[in-house]
Design a protein around this motif. Sequence first.
Motif, short mmCIF file in Angstrom:
data_model
loop_
_atom_site.label_atom_id
_atom_site.label_comp_id
_atom_site.label_asym_id
_atom_site.label_seq_id
_atom_site.Cartn_x
_atom_site.Cartn_y
_atom_site.Cartn_z
N ASP A 107 2.41 7.21 10.55
CA ASP A 107 2.31 6.12 11.21
C ASP A 107 0.83 5.35 10.62
O ASP A 107 1.09 4.29 10.32
CB ASP A 107 1.81 6.59 12.84
CG ASP A 107 2.93 6.74 13.39
OD1 ASP A 107 2.80 6.98 14.80
OD2 ASP A 107 4.14 6.54 12.83
N LYS A 108 -0.12 6.20 10.38
CA LYS A 108 -1.25 5.50 9.96
C LYS A 108 -1.00 4.70 8.58
O LYS A 108 -1.36 3.59 8.71
CB LYS A 108 -2.26 6.26 9.77
CG LYS A 108 -3.60 5.88 9.53
CD LYS A 108 -4.93 6.69 10.33
CE LYS A 108 -5.59 7.22 9.15
NZ LYS A 108 -6.63 7.91 9.27
N TYR A 109 -0.49 5.48 7.75
CA TYR A 109 -0.65 4.72 6.37
C TYR A 109 0.95 3.96 6.10
O TYR A 109 0.87 2.68 5.75
CB TYR A 109 -0.62 5.69 5.24
CG TYR A 109 -1.86 6.41 5.31
CD1 TYR A 109 -2.03 7.82 5.52
CD2 TYR A 109 -3.04 5.58 5.02
CE1 TYR A 109 -3.25 8.37 5.52
CE2 TYR A 109 -4.18 6.35 5.08
CZ TYR A 109 -4.36 7.59 5.36
OH TYR A 109 -5.43 8.11 5.26
N PHE A 110 2.00 4.40 6.50
CA PHE A 110 3.20 3.74 6.25
C PHE A 110 3.58 2.81 7.18
O PHE A 110 3.53 1.42 6.82
CB PHE A 110 4.32 4.91 6.28
CG PHE A 110 5.57 4.27 5.66
CD1 PHE A 110 6.85 4.28 6.49
CD2 PHE A 110 5.77 4.07 4.57
CE1 PHE A 110 7.87 3.57 6.03
CE2 PHE A 110 6.93 3.58 4.00
CZ PHE A 110 7.97 3.42 4.76
N ILE A 111 3.32 2.90 8.53
CA ILE A 111 3.57 2.04 9.62
C ILE A 111 2.59 0.79 9.48
O ILE A 111 2.83 -0.17 9.44
CB ILE A 111 3.91 2.71 10.85
CG1 ILE A 111 4.85 3.75 10.92
CG2 ILE A 111 4.37 1.65 11.95
CD1 ILE A 111 6.20 3.02 10.77
N ASN A 112 1.45 1.43 9.61
CA ASN A 112 0.18 0.49 9.64
C ASN A 112 0.14 -0.19 8.52
O ASN A 112 -0.05 -1.24 8.22
CB ASN A 112 -1.18 1.19 10.03
CG ASN A 112 -1.15 1.52 11.39
OD1 ASN A 112 -0.22 1.30 12.19
ND2 ASN A 112 -2.18 2.31 11.77
N GLY A 113 0.45 0.40 7.24
CA GLY A 113 0.70 -0.24 5.83
C GLY A 113 1.38 -1.48 5.77
O GLY A 113 1.07 -2.48 5.53
N PHE A 114 2.67 -1.27 6.72
CA PHE A 114 3.53 -2.27 6.91
C PHE A 114 3.01 -3.51 7.56
O PHE A 114 3.10 -4.32 6.94
CB PHE A 114 4.83 -1.95 7.61
CG PHE A 114 6.11 -1.51 6.57
CD1 PHE A 114 6.56 -0.23 6.80
CD2 PHE A 114 6.68 -2.62 5.75
CE1 PHE A 114 7.69 -0.24 5.81
CE2 PHE A 114 7.57 -2.30 4.92
CZ PHE A 114 8.02 -1.19 5.06
N ILE B 295 1.90 15.12 10.29
CA ILE B 295 2.23 14.28 9.13
C ILE B 295 2.77 12.90 9.83
O ILE B 295 2.65 11.87 9.22
CB ILE B 295 3.19 14.97 8.59
CG1 ILE B 295 2.94 16.46 7.74
CG2 ILE B 295 4.02 14.20 7.52
CD1 ILE B 295 3.84 17.08 7.10
N ASP B 296 3.58 13.10 10.83
CA ASP B 296 4.31 11.79 11.24
C ASP B 296 3.14 10.87 12.00
O ASP B 296 3.15 9.78 11.71
CB ASP B 296 5.11 12.22 12.48
CG ASP B 296 5.91 11.14 13.22
OD1 ASP B 296 5.86 10.96 14.42
OD2 ASP B 296 6.45 10.37 12.48
#
Lengths: 162, 101, 683
Positions: free
Chosen positions: C610-617, C604-605
């Motif tokens: 990471d992929k969607y949230f962080i990279n999304g940012f 999940i992390d």
Amino acid sequence: MDNVAFGLIVALTLGSAFVVVLSKQLLYSAIALLFTLFGIAGLYIFMWADFMAGVQIIVYIGGILVLLIFGIMLTNKISSVNISHTSLQKSVGAVIALGVLGLLIPMILNTSWYQLSSKEPSQTADSIGRLLMMEYLLPFEVASLLLLGALIGAAMLSRNTN
Amino acid sequence: MDSLQTYLFISAILFSLGLYGVITRRNGIAVLMGVELILNAANINFIAFARFGGMNFSGQVFALFVIIMAAAEAAVALAIIINVFNNLDTVNIDDAKELKL
Amino acid sequence: MTGDMLINYALGILFFPLISFIILIFVGKRLPRQGDIVAIGSILLTLILSLAMFGSMLLSKDPGFRHEASFTWMDLGDFKIKLGFLIDNITIIMLLVVSLISTMTHIFSTKYMEGDIRYSRYYAYLGLFTFSMNGIVLANNLISLYIFWELVGVSSYLLIGHWFEKDSAADASKKAFLTNRVGDIGFFIGLMLVFTALGTFNYAEIFEGVSRGNISGNLLTFAGIGLFMGAVGKSSQFPLHIWLPDAMEGPTPVSALMHAATMVAAGVYLSVRLFPLFTPEALLFIAYTGGFTAIFAATIAITQNDIKKVLAYSTVSQLGYMILAVGTGAYVAGFFHLVTHAMFKACLFYGSGSVIHAMHHALHNLKDHDTDPQDMRNMGGFKSKMPITYWTMLVATLAISGVPLFSGFLSKDAILAGTLSFASHHPQHFLLPVFGFSAALITAFYMFRLIFMTFHNQPKLPNVFNDIHESPKPMVFPLILLSSLCVFIFYTLPYFNPLSDHGWFMELIQAKDSMVPGNPSAKYIADGIHHSHTLTMVLSVLVAALGIFLSWAVYMKKIISADIWTKKMSIFYNLSLNKYYFDENYNKYLYQPFLRLANRVSYIDWDLYDKYFINGFGHVTKWLSFITGRTDYDGLDQTIVDGLGRSMGKFGSSLKEIQTGRLQNYMLFALFGVIIIIIFQSF
């Protein structure tokens, strides 16, 4: 009687002046200038400046106008006969000239000219000569220098350079 | 009828006509004619003021000087125009624009 | 000895090993002999200081001696934590035990670890361990105890994993540390419960708070059990016993020091110190844990073939005894057993180390790298080749089996008396003495099995046997010293009765009342013990004799055949041999699901968050910066800045048109200007 003559002279002058600037043919303009200068000489006479009228005719017409006609003859090109002016220039020029006129006429009308009464002089040449030799001696001499310069300049300009 | 203002009017009209000729005509000599008209208008003014200002002959002397200037100037101007004609083969003053940027 | 001198000695005892650790860690390799002189010197100093304190204790003959010194560690206004030393008779005896065994280990290791690749680091870690253990003993409050508790765990990890090239050693050290940590969670919960209720970590203040009833009932029980869980982890009780047998991967002297005598005893020490705050329910929990561990580990030890594993399970079993003693109220007996056990168990470990050392040498000479030097089935008949080792181990075995004339008899006797007395007062807890006595029987059995298999009978591998010889002096000396300390007399002075534990030890260490209101008083417990003393003595002697006889019958005289019984009880045999499959079950039902959960969470992390949230940012930022760039470049720069320039340029170009080069145009403009001026003038 005076008024009629005056009116005629004025009409001659002004009419010829119109022809000078409006004619398409250069020679016509030159002849019209001749008549204008004549008319002006006539006006001089009405203004008790008979000597000046004489000078006008002799020098202006006899000298300058003849020179101008010489110039016309020498620069006559058969092909370059009166190419039409640009209409913009003509209309704008007319506007400007009329504007100037429009400024001058009110000015003339509204100014209270300082006038002194005067009687007809018996001799004009005498007075002019006296003035030239006494009060306006320097300008007289300078004018002669100027003429000299013009003479030399014109001669130099028209020499053959090869 | 021959009041000062009349002569002034005449001179004004001549002046305007001369101006029109100067700024409108394309032939150099025609421009010169316009200049002569202007000078003559000024002369009329001088003479008129001389007549209506107590017969002060200074006006006439001045008109004399103007005529002298006109002569000199006409001579030189014609010399120039003829030179221009010889070199550029035209008297159209619009063609003498080698100084234009 | 004055209080100040005492504190100075305590500071010396505490910090000399730490200084040795620091020196050896940094410059150890470059010192002559790799710096073991520094370590031995520092530990000898520590031993001398401990002996001095011990001597002063003996001379002053004061059972209620108690000296405390503390300093403020954290002062945040209305929240103050004070740390410090508590020195009473229990402390002094513990310090002596730790220093003595540590010194023996240092001396033993000079020969056992000779030529080891990380010799200086080994001694450095020994110093660290001694420092940490002494820290636990000297603490007067739960916080500094906890700090040193963890440090001891770290030292254990470092030392078990000394030969970390071996996967088994690395895994074992991790297992030890992590199992300890599990116990420490309970400890921490208990610690926080106590602190929240009482606002202090200091023992004396806690006990005062408990006696006043500031914390009581279920909360106090839970706190007590929580704190006890630390002991369960550290002293390897059921169900956190799994790490101790694996810890045998470490060098044998380390096993002797830590996993026999001192570190594992820390849990017992903790229980002894905190005895006054355990409620009857907590004490019951403790008693059953200890009792069950005792019998359970003993049943595994019967079938083990690796000599160190036998001793490891034996340690677990004996620790169970000590915990059982604390649970039944006879905590002084438990402490007594701790001391005697340290002596004889360390001696047994050193002895096994000596045997293994000899086996290693013999196998090395034969270029045999497949035979297990620790397997008792490869031994036999060593008595004639290694006499000193044999006799010292025999003495220690007699002690652990509870044979009279030896120290183990006295301490075991006291514990068993405690269980009998407890059961007589609370007949529903009859299992406790049953556990105790059965474990004693089995202990005697498997310990003598070890002796018979290793030192008696015919050698199983004759060519190996030829090369076996006695160990060098530094290894033999600790054996002799410790085995002599297994004789009863050292604990009963100035009395000479081998059957009575009355002596300097029992006089100086006297039980204190429990602080929990309503608990039986110390006197009550002592009286109970006294009453059941005779019966216990008889029973324990019987049980020991029976165990030794059975072992003799099976392994010496072969009257009873081990193999037939093995086949008959194959189910039990397999369960016992495979340690009741604890490790396998823990792995299947605890470790694997947890690892799977960890994998899920990391998925999940890592993959989602990471992929969607962080990279999304990152993407959003990139997009925003792109927009800004466009606005700045195309909008501002191009349109406004450049555009202004360009329009200016165009304007200038168009203005350029005014310069037609035609005179008449210029005149026009001039006249136009004149007219304008005249018009303005006239207004």
